[in-house]
Design a protein around this motif. Sequence first.
Motif, PDB file in Angstrom:
ATOM      1  N   THR A   1       0.731  -1.008  -0.180  1.00  0.00           N
ATOM      2  CA  THR A   1      -0.222   0.189  -0.189  1.00  0.00           C
ATOM      3  C   THR A   1       0.871   1.276  -0.069  1.00  0.00           C
ATOM      4  OG1 THR A   1      -1.533  -1.267   1.079  1.00  0.00           O
ATOM      5  CG2 THR A   1      -1.809   1.128   1.408  1.00  0.00           C
ATOM      6  N   LEU A   2       0.224   2.151  -0.818  1.00  0.00           N
ATOM      7  CA  LEU A   2       1.173   3.718  -0.913  1.00  0.00           C
ATOM      8  C   LEU A   2       0.368   4.439  -0.163  1.00  0.00           C
ATOM      9  CD1 LEU A   2       2.126   2.453  -4.329  1.00  0.00           C
ATOM     10  CD2 LEU A   2       3.978   3.405  -2.939  1.00  0.00           C
ATOM     11  N   ILE A   3       0.593   5.322   0.637  1.00  0.00           N
ATOM     12  CA  ILE A   3      -0.167   6.408   1.225  1.00  0.00           C
ATOM     13  C   ILE A   3       0.552   7.822   1.028  1.00  0.00           C
ATOM     14  CG2 ILE A   3      -1.120   7.303   3.309  1.00  0.00           C
ATOM     15  CD1 ILE A   3      -1.136   4.307   4.379  1.00  0.00           C
ATOM     16  N   VAL A   4      -0.359   8.498   0.230  1.00  0.00           N
ATOM     17  CA  VAL A   4       0.376   9.824  -0.248  1.00  0.00           C
ATOM     18  C   VAL A   4      -0.413  10.709   0.712  1.00  0.00           C
ATOM     19  CG1 VAL A   4       0.311  11.547  -2.161  1.00  0.00           C
ATOM     20  CG2 VAL A   4       0.583   9.199  -2.445  1.00  0.00           C
ATOM     21  N   ARG A   5       0.472  11.841   1.445  1.00  0.00           N
ATOM     22  CA  ARG A   5      -0.244  12.796   2.243  1.00  0.00           C
ATOM     23  C   ARG A   5       0.224  14.020   1.609  1.00  0.00           C
ATOM     24  NH1 ARG A   5      -1.757   9.797   6.333  1.00  0.00           N
ATOM     25  NH2 ARG A   5      -0.483   8.386   7.231  1.00  0.00           N
ATOM     26  N   GLU A   6      -0.605  14.608   1.496  1.00  0.00           N
ATOM     27  CA  GLU A   6      -0.442  16.099   0.758  1.00  0.00           C
ATOM     28  C   GLU A   6      -0.933  17.305   1.485  1.00  0.00           C
ATOM     29  OE1 GLU A   6      -1.457  18.175  -3.584  1.00  0.00           O
ATOM     30  OE2 GLU A   6      -2.643  16.504  -2.924  1.00  0.00           O
ATOM     31  N   ILE A   7      -0.069  17.968   1.943  1.00  0.00           N
ATOM     32  CA  ILE A   7      -0.334  18.945   3.094  1.00  0.00           C
ATOM     33  C   ILE A   7      -0.327  20.413   2.522  1.00  0.00           C
ATOM     34  CG2 ILE A   7       0.184  20.288   5.504  1.00  0.00           C
ATOM     35  CD1 ILE A   7       1.274  17.323   6.037  1.00  0.00           C
ATOM     36  N   SER A   8      -1.215  21.061   2.553  1.00  0.00           N
ATOM     37  CA  SER A   8      -1.147  22.526   1.925  1.00  0.00           C
ATOM     38  C   SER A   8      -1.858  23.655   2.905  1.00  0.00           C
ATOM     39  CB  SER A   8      -1.691  22.415   0.584  1.00  0.00           C
ATOM     40  OG  SER A   8      -3.025  23.244   0.585  1.00  0.00           O
ATOM     41  N   ASP A   9      -1.135  24.585   3.005  1.00  0.00           N
ATOM     42  CA  ASP A   9      -1.924  25.712   3.672  1.00  0.00           C
ATOM     43  C   ASP A   9      -2.942  26.080   3.256  1.00  0.00           C
ATOM     44  OD1 ASP A   9      -0.901  27.198   1.281  1.00  0.00           O
ATOM     45  OD2 ASP A   9       0.541  28.441   2.414  1.00  0.00           O
ATOM     46  N   GLN A  10      -3.443  25.830   2.126  1.00  0.00           N
ATOM     47  CA  GLN A  10      -4.722  26.225   1.279  1.00  0.00           C
ATOM     48  C   GLN A  10      -6.120  25.177   1.954  1.00  0.00           C
ATOM     49  OE1 GLN A  10      -4.186  26.602  -2.790  1.00  0.00           O
ATOM     50  NE2 GLN A  10      -4.890  28.944  -2.506  1.00  0.00           N
ATOM     51  N   TRP A  11      -5.518  23.997   1.609  1.00  0.00           N
ATOM     52  CA  TRP A  11      -6.593  22.783   1.837  1.00  0.00           C
ATOM     53  C   TRP A  11      -6.471  21.834   2.996  1.00  0.00           C
ATOM     54  CZ3 TRP A  11      -9.929  24.360  -1.680  1.00  0.00           C
ATOM     55  CH2 TRP A  11      -9.607  24.903  -2.689  1.00  0.00           C
ATOM     56  N   GLY A  12      -5.505  22.032   3.724  1.00  0.00           N
ATOM     57  CA  GLY A  12      -5.143  21.288   4.867  1.00  0.00           C
ATOM     58  C   GLY A  12      -4.329  19.927   4.513  1.00  0.00           C
ATOM     59  N   GLU A  13      -4.691  18.958   5.232  1.00  0.00           N
ATOM     60  CA  GLU A  13      -4.172  17.515   4.947  1.00  0.00           C
ATOM     61  C   GLU A  13      -5.163  16.679   4.131  1.00  0.00           C
ATOM     62  OE1 GLU A  13      -2.410  13.648   6.943  1.00  0.00           O
ATOM     63  OE2 GLU A  13      -1.897  15.503   7.991  1.00  0.00           O
ATOM     64  N   ASP A  14      -4.716  16.272   2.907  1.00  0.00           N
ATOM     65  CA  ASP A  14      -5.226  15.126   2.035  1.00  0.00           C
ATOM     66  C   ASP A  14      -4.650  14.179   2.018  1.00  0.00           C
ATOM     67  OD1 ASP A  14      -7.591  14.562   0.653  1.00  0.00           O
ATOM     68  OD2 ASP A  14      -6.946  15.934  -1.075  1.00  0.00           O
ATOM     69  N   THR A  15      -5.176  12.928   2.291  1.00  0.00           N
ATOM     70  CA  THR A  15      -4.636  11.711   2.047  1.00  0.00           C
ATOM     71  C   THR A  15      -5.209  10.610   1.165  1.00  0.00           C
ATOM     72  OG1 THR A  15      -4.360  11.788   4.544  1.00  0.00           O
ATOM     73  CG2 THR A  15      -4.010   9.600   3.661  1.00  0.00           C
TER      74      THR A  15
END
Length: 77
Positions: free
Chosen positions: A24-38
């Motif tokens: 499994t690959l878990i991508v965590r995208e953190i941005s100051d606009q959208w918060g955390e997206d997994t």
Amino acid sequence: MFKKYEIYKTDKYNMLTVEVQGKTLIVREISDQWGEDTHTFISRPEMMHWAQNRFRATDFVGREEELEAIMAALKEV
């Protein structure tokens, strides 16, 4: 033990990481606009398909090297 890859990090609020947990690959995208997206993927091709739709060349006009670096880092995961 999970392997964690830092794809990019501009500051503590803007980053993209990938954790490899078995298959499994878990991508965590953190941005100051959208918060955390997994995002969870079960294969590398599935993750790369997402990345190609998420990081479009039209969004990186004048910053093509940044786009190439992101895609190259994802391919190395």
